[in-house]
Scaffold this motif. Structure first.
Motif, short mmCIF file in Angstrom:
data_model
loop_
_atom_site.label_atom_id
_atom_site.label_comp_id
_atom_site.label_asym_id
_atom_site.label_seq_id
_atom_site.Cartn_x
_atom_site.Cartn_y
_atom_site.Cartn_z
N ASP A 1 72.07 26.23 -17.95
CA ASP A 1 71.07 25.45 -17.24
C ASP A 1 70.86 26.09 -15.87
O ASP A 1 71.82 26.27 -15.11
CB ASP A 1 71.58 24.01 -17.09
N ARG B 1 68.40 25.05 -13.59
CA ARG B 1 67.64 24.22 -12.66
C ARG B 1 68.43 24.03 -11.36
O ARG B 1 69.67 24.17 -11.35
CB ARG B 1 67.34 22.85 -13.30
N ARG C 1 71.33 21.71 -11.45
CA ARG C 1 71.78 21.94 -12.82
C ARG C 1 73.13 21.31 -13.10
O ARG C 1 73.94 21.10 -12.20
CB ARG C 1 71.85 23.43 -13.09
N ASP D 1 63.53 30.97 -13.05
CA ASP D 1 64.64 30.08 -12.74
C ASP D 1 64.54 29.48 -11.33
O ASP D 1 64.94 28.34 -11.12
CB ASP D 1 65.97 30.84 -12.85
N ASP D 2 64.01 30.26 -10.38
CA ASP D 2 64.11 29.84 -8.99
C ASP D 2 62.78 29.43 -8.37
O ASP D 2 62.71 29.12 -7.19
CB ASP D 2 64.72 30.97 -8.14
N GLU E 1 64.37 15.06 -14.57
CA GLU E 1 64.91 16.37 -14.98
C GLU E 1 64.36 17.54 -14.16
O GLU E 1 64.94 18.62 -14.20
CB GLU E 1 64.61 16.60 -16.47
N MET E 2 63.25 17.33 -13.47
CA MET E 2 62.68 18.42 -12.67
C MET E 2 62.09 17.82 -11.40
O MET E 2 60.88 17.87 -11.15
CB MET E 2 61.62 19.14 -13.51
N GLY F 1 56.44 22.00 -14.43
CA GLY F 1 57.65 21.18 -14.42
C GLY F 1 58.04 20.76 -15.81
O GLY F 1 59.21 20.82 -16.20
N ARG G 1 60.05 22.95 -18.06
CA ARG G 1 61.44 23.16 -17.62
C ARG G 1 62.32 21.94 -17.91
O ARG G 1 63.50 21.96 -17.59
CB ARG G 1 61.46 23.48 -16.12
N CYS G 2 61.75 20.89 -18.46
CA CYS G 2 62.52 19.67 -18.74
C CYS G 2 63.10 19.75 -20.16
O CYS G 2 62.34 19.83 -21.14
CB CYS G 2 61.62 18.44 -18.65
#
Lengths: 364, 139
Positions: free
Chosen positions: A71, A73, A76, A325-326, B21-22, B117, B120-121
């Protein structure tokens, strides 16, 4: 136990010219090298790992990528990881999907050569990979065994821009047995040559790096030459971080041209009328058809009396579109089919290779 | 046989998922649509997306709106499935957009934030699958 002190990636002279020993040496190198790493607890940065297979048949192509990624995020869960397959098939046109699997539906054991994600699986036994995977809508499926016929090459600590290094194991030539089905068309791919690599390490999509990568296998399986091209650069493609052409003859790696041994050139720009986007929903975020893929990539390697010239003519394009990712941007992996023509002189011997090939161009 | 879930069901849950989640994407979305009302009509189900005290709410009561988006479930499915681009949907009159240029630009940016977004969830594919499956099996 794997580590008995001797490197399985270096053959001793006693095994040369012995087909059975070659097979044993290849098998040993795969068992010692191609095992699933997965994240080390407490490493701090998201770990990524994937096993990639390309099968470029006479009438059908299949790309299968098994990935296990942490993960990434911002907030994360450090213990959470995602298991996915990315599949691309082509006979009349590209099609594909990215499928995610719940952890309870996966068998991912560190140290094992092989894995299972739902009904998609990779097993390695008695010197042969067995690979099964299909699109979730049932429109395409691959079910093959793949017998490696070249020694793997393993490259540790490849620096990718501003992050920690990654690692790369490549098995550039395997012989397939089995079938690829696309809609109701069943393609017998027995005897087709295939490619496999395995990457792992800590890096983030969207950071300051890009790659160009491709492999070449001959149309004629009797031709012993196999080639892999790789170039890592910054994301703007203005600064090469490393580049190399790896050349195998038969089962052995025969020659490597590195960095300043090589000149790489791009000609023109590939203008596609349509591009298959994988996963399809990413076409909403990245709908454009403009790419920075060249219409032709050329390379010339020269060192110590050896020389090689190669040209890849770019053809159809499929894009795997990956969220960074960022930031909220995306990274695009352009999978480009085409033809590769290579000729050269290695250790006093002329070589030539012509075949269909797949090159990857990673872009922003 | 599953119930047909209205678009408002998916929209509300997807926004909750985005928030959970995001969160950075949700917060950016709040900033982008602040002070505006977006009317989303899918198969004549009008829903209104508004920002209120740092949250995004979906309400069905008729309101004036700044931007209207109209489409059908099959069009949404074609968009998500990559078989139709947003631009082609507009040019072929399968998507209707209305609003001032300034508000349409804000809507575009907000939609991109929502989509970037959403992809990415981890829970979003399951939610979308549930919505699509319900639409394929009318009672």
């Amino acid at each position: 136990m794997r580590n008995d002190g001797a490197s399985p990636f270096v053959e001793t002279s006693s095994v040369v010219n012995d087909r059975a020993n070659h097979a044993r040496a290849i098998d040993r190198a795969i068992v010692y090298g191609d095992w699933l790493r997965r994240a080390v607890a407490g490493s701090g940065r998201p770990h990524k790992e994937w096993l990639h297979f390309c099968l470029y048949g006479r009438t059908a192509d299949a790309l299968v990528n098994f990935s296990v990624v942490d993960d990434a995020r911002a907030d994360r869960d450090p213990d959470r990881e995602f298991a996915r397959t990315t599949l691309l098939f082509r006979d009349q046109r590209w099609r594909g999907a990215v499928t995610s699997f719940a952890s309870h539906d996966c068998e991912l054991r560190p140290g094992e050569v092989g894995l299972r994600m739902g009904s998609h699986s990779l097993h390695y036994r008695d010197g042969v990979y067995a690979l099964t995977a299909g699109l979730p809508d049932g429109s395409a499926h691959v079910d093959v065994t793949l017998r490696p016929t070249t020694m793997p090459s393993i490259v540790h600590n490849v620096q990718v821009g501003d992050g920690p290094p990654i690692n790369w194991l490549v098995v550039p030539r395997l012989v397939a047995e089995g079938r690829v089905r696309i809609d109701d068309r069943v393609h017998d791919v027995s005897g087709t040559l295939a490619y496999h690599d395995h990457n792992w390490g800590h890096f983030g999509w969207g950071r300051d790096f890009a790659w160009e990568w491709g492999y070449g296998l001959p149309d004629d399986p009797a031709n012993p030459w196999t080639i892999v091209f790789v170039r890592l650069s910054d994301r703007a493609h203005t600064r090469a971080l490393m580049q190399g052409v790896f050349l195998w003859k038969g089962h052995r790696e025969q020659r490597v041209f590195r960095d300043h041994d090589l000149r790489v050139s791009h000609r023109g720009l590939r203008r596609a009328r349509e591009i298959c986007k994988i996963p399809p929903v990413m076409a909403l975020i990245h709908p454009q058809l403009a790419t920075d893929i060249p219409s032709q990539l050329g390379f010339r390697g020269e060192a110590e009396g050896d020389a090689i010239d190669g040209t890849f003519e770019c053809g159809d394009v499929a894009q795997v579109v990956i969220p960074n990712d960022d930031d909220f941007g995306v990274t695009v992996i352009n999978e480009v089919s085409g033809r590769l023509a290579v000729e050269g002189r290695i250790h006093g011997e002329d070589m030539e290779l012509n075949g269909r090939a797949i090159f990857e161009f990673l872009g922003a | 046989m599953p119930d047909v879930k209205p678009f408002a069901w998916f929209l509300g849950r997807s926004l909750s998922t985005l928030r959970e989640e995001m969160t950075p994407a949700y917060d950016r979305l709040v900033q982008e649509i602040r002070g505006r009302t977006v009317r989303l009509s899918v198969d004549a189900e009008p829903d209104h997306v508004i920002e209120e005290s740092g949250s995004i709410r979906v309400v069905s009561t008729p309101l004036s709106f700044d931007v209207e988006f109209r489409a059908s479930r099959p069009v949404l499915k074609a968009l998500v499935g990559g078989r139709l681009t947003f631009l082609d949907g507009l040019l072929r009159d399968r998507i209707h957009l209305q609003g001032s240029i300034e508000d349409l630009l804000v809507f575009h940016d907000a939609l991109q934030t929502y989509l970037r977004g959403a992809v990415r969830c981890p829970s979003m594919p399951g939610l979308l699958g549930e919505f699509e499956a319900s639409a394929e099996t009318p009672p």
